[in-house]
Design an enzyme around this catalytic site. Sequence first.
Site, mmCIF file in Angstrom:
data_model
loop_
_atom_site.group_PDB
_atom_site.id
_atom_site.type_symbol
_atom_site.label_atom_id
_atom_site.label_comp_id
_atom_site.label_asym_id
_atom_site.label_seq_id
_atom_site.Cartn_x
_atom_site.Cartn_y
_atom_site.Cartn_z
ATOM 1 N N TYR A 16 -8.884 -3.155 -12.475
ATOM 2 C CA TYR A 16 -8.901 -1.847 -11.832
ATOM 3 C C TYR A 16 -7.526 -1.190 -11.797
ATOM 4 C CZ TYR A 16 -13.553 -3.361 -10.441
ATOM 5 O OH TYR A 16 -14.847 -3.802 -10.456
ATOM 6 N N GLY A 72 -3.294 -8.890 -12.695
ATOM 7 C CA GLY A 72 -3.594 -9.482 -11.402
ATOM 8 C C GLY A 72 -2.371 -9.632 -10.514
ATOM 9 N N CYS A 100 0.828 -1.214 0.000
ATOM 10 C CA CYS A 100 0.000 0.000 0.000
ATOM 11 C C CYS A 100 0.858 1.258 0.000
ATOM 12 C CB CYS A 100 -0.933 -0.007 1.206
ATOM 13 S SG CYS A 100 -1.951 1.480 1.326
ATOM 14 N N HIS A 130 -27.024 21.054 2.243
ATOM 15 C CA HIS A 130 -27.197 21.431 0.844
ATOM 16 C C HIS A 130 -26.157 22.477 0.495
ATOM 17 C CE1 HIS A 130 -29.187 22.352 -2.945
ATOM 18 N NE2 HIS A 130 -29.009 23.634 -2.647
#
Length: 475
Positions: free
Chosen positions: A189, A276, A48, A450
């Site tokens: 991905y 992969g 990571c 909002h």
Amino acid sequence: MTEPHPADKQRDVIVIGAGQAGGPLAGALARSGRRVTLIEKSHVGGTCVNEGCTPTKTLIASARVAHLARRASDYGVNVGTVSVDFTRIQERKDDIVESFRSGSTTGVHKAGVELLMGHARFSGPHSIQVALNDGSQRELHAPLVFINTGTRPRWPDVTGLREAGALDSTGILGLTELPEHLLILGGGYIGLEFGQAFARFGSRVTIIEQAERLAMREDPDVAQALTTALHEDGVTFLFSHRVRSARRTDRGVEVTLDGPQEKHVLTGSHLLVATGRTPNTDDLGLETAAIEVDERGYVKVDEHLRTSADGVYALGDVKGGPAFTHISYDDYRVVRDALLHDRPRTTAGRLVPYTVFTDPQLARVGLSETDAQAQQRRVRVYTLPMTRVARAIETAETRGLMKAVVDDDTDLILGATVLGPEGGEVLSVLQMAMLGNVTAAQIRDGIFSHPTFSESLNNLFMSTPVTLKPEPTLT
């Protein structure tokens, strides 16, 4: 009776791999008073920090700025010609990686963990031989051993790939020049994130995918919207194509393809292999410790993350299953709570969200519409295009859609997909609703600030749903 090991070899805990489970676990166990040794072959922080999330998302952030700068006139802003300094982009990425890596290393030391840099190999269920990076050897023994060695890029069996100078997802992070034409083998991905980023940096990008479309695990409408967005950003796709061979020529990297019609040749300046991952278990000596692996080499574990060897656990990507940093970290929490806090829990039934950092982001948790159909669930499916989201219109980022799958009897959310700006953040709201058993009606009638992207969840659940009913059983 087994003789005790010499004191200099004996530990309470050995952790192999300093990833997002191994590092935190080593620290927590050391702080509890245990004598802990953490063995890491290359970099603290795991994939990571070093080759995955941190460097790629940093590159993607630079690519997004380039994209927005080119779109400045859409917002009434004139910026002139936009150019990319690829060297500076890489330097920024490297600086952030080094900062995160250093922080992880400092944390391990502060916790009182002995950190050994080298390659670990089992010589028995609780015995580890360490070939240190300085050339020396160590032997260690402990009643508790944790495997967190992760995965590495998987290279397909294609003639000439390595000889042609192809890059994997780690190698491409070290490029010193911007590719003129980047070929990407694999439309998963990883390939999509790199493909869009390099297209925004100014490279021609062609993604070669053997499936008939992108994102086969996603609903077709979501996959189509994502494909359209990437195509708008300059990414070209070759679906239903398989690479048979690759070779280096004077013009670059030449790949021979099998397509729906015939063989043909494609040439690019660079080739990225993104097909992969494979587990880092082939050189751990697992057979010596009677630790079982599956047919792909992933360590087999139960829902408590215990392996087939008593006192040996596996955490993170090396055990298979969802290969996400947040799952690796939760594996750490499962083990930590069981060993230190007498709060045993398991990996069973946990929600697994994920976000793909394309632009728009693709975020998903729980059941998709396709899943619900396959499971013959009675559900309502709500869909809202981003073109009907006020905040998306205001920011001129209307690509994508939101979807939610709701149980027709309980009104509880079973799953959701958000393909849109800050999709991962919006999905987290829906995931919290799932964790708290908040109904679709409660979200529909909830008060949100909002104008925010999350406020559009009101509109999502005010839209007219499609009801899916189980097919009647023939008797």
